[in-house]
Design an enzyme around this catalytic site. Sequence first.
Site, PDB file in Angstrom:
ATOM      1  N   ASP A 114       0.851  -1.191   0.000  1.00 48.78           N
ATOM      2  CA  ASP A 114       0.000   0.000   0.000  1.00 48.78           C
ATOM      3  C   ASP A 114       0.886   1.239   0.000  1.00 48.78           C
ATOM      4  OD1 ASP A 114      -2.361   1.353  -0.121  1.00 48.78           O
ATOM      5  OD2 ASP A 114      -3.014   0.903   1.935  1.00 48.78           O
ATOM      6  N   HIS A 149       0.546  -3.867   6.367  1.00 44.53           N
ATOM      7  CA  HIS A 149      -0.321  -4.188   5.224  1.00 44.53           C
ATOM      8  C   HIS A 149      -0.964  -2.871   4.774  1.00 44.53           C
ATOM      9  CE1 HIS A 149      -3.569  -7.414   3.877  1.00 44.53           C
ATOM     10  NE2 HIS A 149      -3.107  -6.707   2.865  1.00 44.53           N
ATOM     11  N   ASP A 196      -7.407  -3.459   4.713  1.00 46.86           N
ATOM     12  CA  ASP A 196      -7.097  -2.037   4.524  1.00 46.86           C
ATOM     13  C   ASP A 196      -7.974  -1.211   5.467  1.00 46.86           C
ATOM     14  OD1 ASP A 196      -5.766   0.121   3.455  1.00 46.86           O
ATOM     15  OD2 ASP A 196      -7.046   0.278   1.683  1.00 46.86           O
ATOM     16  N   ASN A 247     -11.459  -5.671   0.106  1.00 49.03           N
ATOM     17  CA  ASN A 247     -10.022  -5.373   0.100  1.00 49.03           C
ATOM     18  C   ASN A 247      -9.791  -3.889   0.368  1.00 49.03           C
ATOM     19  OD1 ASN A 247      -7.202  -5.135  -0.739  1.00 49.03           O
ATOM     20  ND2 ASN A 247      -7.429  -7.245  -1.384  1.00 49.03           N
TER      21      ASN A 247
HETATM   22 CA   LIG Z   1      -4.985  -4.654   0.014  1.00 51.79          CA
HETATM   23 CA   LIG Z   2      -5.013   2.056   2.024  1.00 54.55          CA
END
Ligand SMILES: [Ca+2]
Ligand SMILES: [Ca+2]
Length: 356
Positions: A55, A114, A169, A224
């Site tokens: 990310d 993440h 996320d 996601n």
């Molecule tokens: Ca992701």
């Molecule tokens: Ca993000």
Amino acid sequence: MGKLAVLSLSVAALAVLIGERLITLRHLSLYYREPTQKYLPNCHHIEGIECGAEDITILANGLAFLSTCVKHPDLPSYSDDPGKIYTLNLLDSKMKIKAMNVKGDLDKDYFNPHGISLYTDDKDGAVYLFVVNHPQGNSQVEIFRFVEDENALQYIKTIKHELLHNVNDIVAVGTESFYATNDHYFTNGILKFVEPFLSLPWCDVVYYSPQTVQVVAGGFLLANGINISPDKRHLYASDLLKHKIVVLEIQKNTVLSHIKEVDVGSLCDNIEVDRESGDLWLGCHPNGRNWSLQDPNNPPGSEVIRIENILSEKPKVTQVYADDGSVIIASSVATTYGGKQLIGTVYQKALICDLK
Ligand SMILES: [Ca+2]
Ligand SMILES: [Ca+2]
């Protein structure tokens, strides 16, 4: 009915179920989609990123934050080192990443970053970085304050909650509040596999604040990326296996209304939103078969998709970049600043290009 007949019927029913599942999974994974190539000018790999930048997000002043080296047991890993957050000043022509020093009481050996999100406090201008962390496979959210003159992150607190069980996320909406996506419903390894196999749409979006924690949207096959519109009125969440971006209107923090879903034709991961135009930039996985097989001779490709005018009756969905994996493998995020396009990946490299 004889035992043999019952057995035969059972076997036939199982065969039909498996056959139906294989057809559905091929559709969901875009199994037959052929790799394409569509390139941007002046692309080069960002030096020093060798184990992914899953990310990336950018401050208004052009400072990009990169969440690197996330590890997952089902994915290749190109480094044994723990994950790190880097910055990259997009206004500096050198384009060199700088590792951020983490200050305070965080166990850095188990840092496995993440999804990330930045939040600027209107009251005092303080900038906070929220990071989804998976120490030893768990899910939690770390909140840091950005210390600009030291390029450091001051650890503030860790948030754990039973509703935050498979966080992918987040998007921060306050100094201690955020929305988060869960990319699975189950936490058990076998059930985590069964869930997409049976296409169970049980993934969700959770709102967290110190006062309230609750599921605010559901029905996702694989939730996601998540992000927010510049005016903070709409949330955008990727339903990766449905190939859609879900648009939700925020009535109150805990009351969302479902506005629409926009087809993207790809397995889209993280979402970045242009703060001026409101356009969505998506890092996507063009073919789930290559993603699952992880064959070095036929690697997962990469794809960047832009959505303009998402709230209008006719959103414009455009493929901006595509690669068959020969340049960059498994793109998960795309974002732009000052005519530059940054593309990050789950576990491989990151790319910077000119947009035109
Ligand atoms: Ca992701
Ligand atoms: Ca993000």
